[in-house]
Scaffold this motif. Sequence first.
Motif, PDB file in Angstrom:
ATOM      1  N   VAL A  38      -5.385  -3.709  24.599  1.00 36.36           N
ATOM      2  CA  VAL A  38      -4.895  -3.612  23.226  1.00 36.36           C
ATOM      3  C   VAL A  38      -5.741  -2.613  22.440  1.00 36.36           C
ATOM      4  O   VAL A  38      -6.969  -2.564  22.605  1.00 36.36           O
ATOM      5  CB  VAL A  38      -4.933  -5.004  22.545  1.00 36.36           C
ATOM      6  N   VAL A  39      -5.078  -1.828  21.604  1.00 29.25           N
ATOM      7  CA  VAL A  39      -5.767  -0.936  20.679  1.00 29.25           C
ATOM      8  C   VAL A  39      -5.518  -1.456  19.275  1.00 29.25           C
ATOM      9  O   VAL A  39      -4.372  -1.512  18.819  1.00 29.25           O
ATOM     10  CB  VAL A  39      -5.260   0.513  20.804  1.00 29.25           C
ATOM     11  N   SER A  40      -6.567  -1.864  18.600  1.00 31.51           N
ATOM     12  CA  SER A  40      -6.443  -2.426  17.251  1.00 31.51           C
ATOM     13  C   SER A  40      -6.969  -1.449  16.205  1.00 31.51           C
ATOM     14  O   SER A  40      -7.685  -0.500  16.520  1.00 31.51           O
ATOM     15  CB  SER A  40      -7.219  -3.751  17.150  1.00 31.51           C
ATOM     16  N   GLY A  41      -6.584  -1.709  14.957  1.00 35.81           N
ATOM     17  CA  GLY A  41      -7.149  -0.963  13.853  1.00 35.81           C
ATOM     18  C   GLY A  41      -6.500   0.368  13.570  1.00 35.81           C
ATOM     19  O   GLY A  41      -6.976   1.129  12.717  1.00 35.81           O
ATOM     20  N   GLN A  42      -5.393   0.705  14.271  1.00 33.12           N
ATOM     21  CA  GLN A  42      -4.682   1.947  14.013  1.00 33.12           C
ATOM     22  C   GLN A  42      -3.370   1.643  13.290  1.00 33.12           C
ATOM     23  O   GLN A  42      -2.734   0.629  13.561  1.00 33.12           O
ATOM     24  CB  GLN A  42      -4.402   2.697  15.314  1.00 33.12           C
ATOM     25  N   PRO A  43      -2.942   2.513  12.355  1.00 31.45           N
ATOM     26  CA  PRO A  43      -1.698   2.245  11.622  1.00 31.45           C
ATOM     27  C   PRO A  43      -0.484   2.272  12.539  1.00 31.45           C
ATOM     28  O   PRO A  43      -0.443   3.034  13.511  1.00 31.45           O
ATOM     29  CB  PRO A  43      -1.642   3.373  10.594  1.00 31.45           C
ATOM     30  N   VAL A  44       0.471   1.417  12.236  1.00 34.70           N
ATOM     31  CA  VAL A  44       1.727   1.359  12.984  1.00 34.70           C
ATOM     32  C   VAL A  44       2.866   1.694  12.038  1.00 34.70           C
ATOM     33  O   VAL A  44       2.966   1.129  10.949  1.00 34.70           O
ATOM     34  CB  VAL A  44       1.948  -0.045  13.590  1.00 34.70           C
ATOM     35  N   SER A  45       3.715   2.631  12.436  1.00 37.89           N
ATOM     36  CA  SER A  45       4.897   2.984  11.658  1.00 37.89           C
ATOM     37  C   SER A  45       6.131   2.709  12.495  1.00 37.89           C
ATOM     38  O   SER A  45       6.212   3.132  13.653  1.00 37.89           O
ATOM     39  CB  SER A  45       4.879   4.464  11.257  1.00 37.89           C
ATOM     40  N   VAL A  46       7.099   2.004  11.923  1.00 33.91           N
ATOM     41  CA  VAL A  46       8.316   1.689  12.682  1.00 33.91           C
ATOM     42  C   VAL A  46       9.265   2.877  12.733  1.00 33.91           C
ATOM     43  O   VAL A  46      10.322   2.797  13.351  1.00 33.91           O
ATOM     44  CB  VAL A  46       9.045   0.461  12.088  1.00 33.91           C
ATOM     45  N   GLN A  47       8.895   3.978  12.069  1.00 33.53           N
ATOM     46  CA  GLN A  47       9.753   5.164  12.057  1.00 33.53           C
ATOM     47  C   GLN A  47       9.278   6.225  13.049  1.00 33.53           C
ATOM     48  O   GLN A  47       9.972   7.210  13.280  1.00 33.53           O
ATOM     49  CB  GLN A  47       9.818   5.763  10.651  1.00 33.53           C
ATOM     50  N   PHE A  88      11.394 -10.146  15.639  1.00 29.24           N
ATOM     51  CA  PHE A  88      11.161  -8.861  14.986  1.00 29.24           C
ATOM     52  C   PHE A  88      12.328  -7.932  15.276  1.00 29.24           C
ATOM     53  O   PHE A  88      12.922  -7.969  16.355  1.00 29.24           O
ATOM     54  CB  PHE A  88       9.854  -8.235  15.487  1.00 29.24           C
ATOM     55  N   ALA A  89      12.642  -7.062  14.313  1.00 33.10           N
ATOM     56  CA  ALA A  89      13.653  -6.027  14.499  1.00 33.10           C
ATOM     57  C   ALA A  89      13.327  -4.870  13.571  1.00 33.10           C
ATOM     58  O   ALA A  89      12.663  -5.046  12.537  1.00 33.10           O
ATOM     59  CB  ALA A  89      15.054  -6.566  14.200  1.00 33.10           C
ATOM     60  N   ALA A  90      13.805  -3.671  13.918  1.00 35.31           N
ATOM     61  CA  ALA A  90      13.560  -2.507  13.069  1.00 35.31           C
ATOM     62  C   ALA A  90      14.623  -1.456  13.332  1.00 35.31           C
ATOM     63  O   ALA A  90      15.155  -1.343  14.442  1.00 35.31           O
ATOM     64  CB  ALA A  90      12.173  -1.928  13.338  1.00 35.31           C
ATOM     65  N   SER A  91      14.931  -0.670  12.291  1.00 31.86           N
ATOM     66  CA  SER A  91      15.851   0.448  12.407  1.00 31.86           C
ATOM     67  C   SER A  91      15.746   1.297  11.158  1.00 31.86           C
ATOM     68  O   SER A  91      15.615   0.764  10.046  1.00 31.86           O
ATOM     69  CB  SER A  91      17.300  -0.054  12.580  1.00 31.86           C
ATOM     70  N   ALA A  92      15.803   2.625  11.334  1.00 33.98           N
ATOM     71  CA  ALA A  92      15.859   3.578  10.222  1.00 33.98           C
ATOM     72  C   ALA A  92      14.774   3.337   9.175  1.00 33.98           C
ATOM     73  O   ALA A  92      15.014   3.438   7.974  1.00 33.98           O
ATOM     74  CB  ALA A  92      17.237   3.540   9.568  1.00 33.98           C
ATOM     75  N   GLY A  93      13.584   2.997   9.626  1.00 33.99           N
ATOM     76  CA  GLY A  93      12.470   2.834   8.707  1.00 33.99           C
ATOM     77  C   GLY A  93      12.412   1.507   7.983  1.00 33.99           C
ATOM     78  O   GLY A  93      11.595   1.325   7.076  1.00 33.99           O
ATOM     79  N   ASP A 115       8.807  -1.925   4.831  1.00 39.75           N
ATOM     80  CA  ASP A 115       9.160  -0.514   4.934  1.00 39.75           C
ATOM     81  C   ASP A 115       8.613   0.065   6.233  1.00 39.75           C
ATOM     82  O   ASP A 115       8.067  -0.666   7.079  1.00 39.75           O
ATOM     83  CB  ASP A 115       8.698   0.263   3.708  1.00 39.75           C
ATOM     84  N   LYS A 116       8.718   1.368   6.402  1.00 34.46           N
ATOM     85  CA  LYS A 116       8.339   1.999   7.663  1.00 34.46           C
ATOM     86  C   LYS A 116       6.859   1.817   8.008  1.00 34.46           C
ATOM     87  O   LYS A 116       6.468   1.856   9.174  1.00 34.46           O
ATOM     88  CB  LYS A 116       8.678   3.479   7.632  1.00 34.46           C
ATOM     89  N   ASP A 117       6.028   1.636   6.976  1.00 38.14           N
ATOM     90  CA  ASP A 117       4.592   1.461   7.192  1.00 38.14           C
ATOM     91  C   ASP A 117       4.165   0.001   7.113  1.00 38.14           C
ATOM     92  O   ASP A 117       2.992  -0.307   6.922  1.00 38.14           O
ATOM     93  CB  ASP A 117       3.809   2.288   6.173  1.00 38.14           C
ATOM     94  N   LEU A 118       5.165  -0.890   7.250  1.00 36.35           N
ATOM     95  CA  LEU A 118       4.943  -2.340   7.269  1.00 36.35           C
ATOM     96  C   LEU A 118       4.418  -2.882   5.945  1.00 36.35           C
ATOM     97  O   LEU A 118       3.711  -3.901   5.905  1.00 36.35           O
ATOM     98  CB  LEU A 118       4.004  -2.731   8.408  1.00 36.35           C
TER      99      LEU A 118
END
Length: 327
Positions: A38-47, A88-93, A115-118
């Motif tokens: 696992v890599v922790s501490g990095q930003p996650v964007s769903v876009q 969980f689900a995601a689409s279009a940001g 939003d896209k940046d959670l």
Amino acid sequence: MTGRILGVVAAVVVLIAAAVGYGLYSRDRGEGVNAVAVVSGQPVSVQAKGQLLFRNTADGPDFGHLATVPADQPGEPRKVAGLSCDRFAASAGTALCLAAQPGVLPPMTDVIVLDKDLREIRRLELPGTPSRGRVSPDGELVYWTMFVSGDSYAATGFSTRAGILDLSSGQLLKSIEEMTVLLDGKRYYSSDVNYWGITFAPDGERFYATMGTKGKTYLIEADYRKFTAKVLRENVECPSLSPDGKRIAFKKRVSGDLAAPWRLAVLDLASGKETLLAETRSVDDQAAWLDDRTVAYGLESGIWAVPADGSGSARELVQGGSSPAGV
């Protein structure tokens, strides 16, 4: 008669307690060291393109958290976010997180839209335990299914409640059960009607779902604005519309064996042709399309994928994962 009613009530209480207990057990699995890299501490964007988003179910402190890996290298160490969800689900940001509230009876769920940046943009508190969730292709509509108890017609003590939130207008439909449905050209009504597994078309106007009634399941096609629907086919559960809007992946009941009743299949909407997929194990999930050729789904071991045309074979993408969403 009184004894029978009390027996049913007692069974319902035991089942609810078991469900809540399992949720608490799941959260307790977060002790110790992560069972996967696992890599922790990095930003996650769903876009961010080219990634596979999913719920991490590998044992360790990041159990239940949103995770992501490169879609073309799913074996790479997973990047995890602080967001914890049961579905969980995601689409279009737009992202949707369904999180059961621990230790609450009757069960309650937080429906969290991000939003896209959670960053959280909307939160609802609804009765029930999470079952399914989806975001429309344009990111403007979110959907969920909850298991609920207390409906008098439900012999098992449980039924489903499917709802939709329109992010552009703010309109909330806590349940779609009041929708007008046509079966064989006639309006259908029964007190035991349940809906689950909504999937939206790219235009955001049309959606498909499962209708359950009198021991049968049906695929319905609905108009979101008119709030009307028609039955298309029997024996379709948890539909998932392909990105091109032409096919539906679904669970088809093929056996009376309660331990393994379903097979994944794909329905061509224009021709009506059904194709059983190469995954021969019973899959109790709402499949997700990674592209127009591949569907992904969760099994107890992790996330698997299979060609959508019935060819090839199933392959494991991620060990210890569920709720896949491709970007």
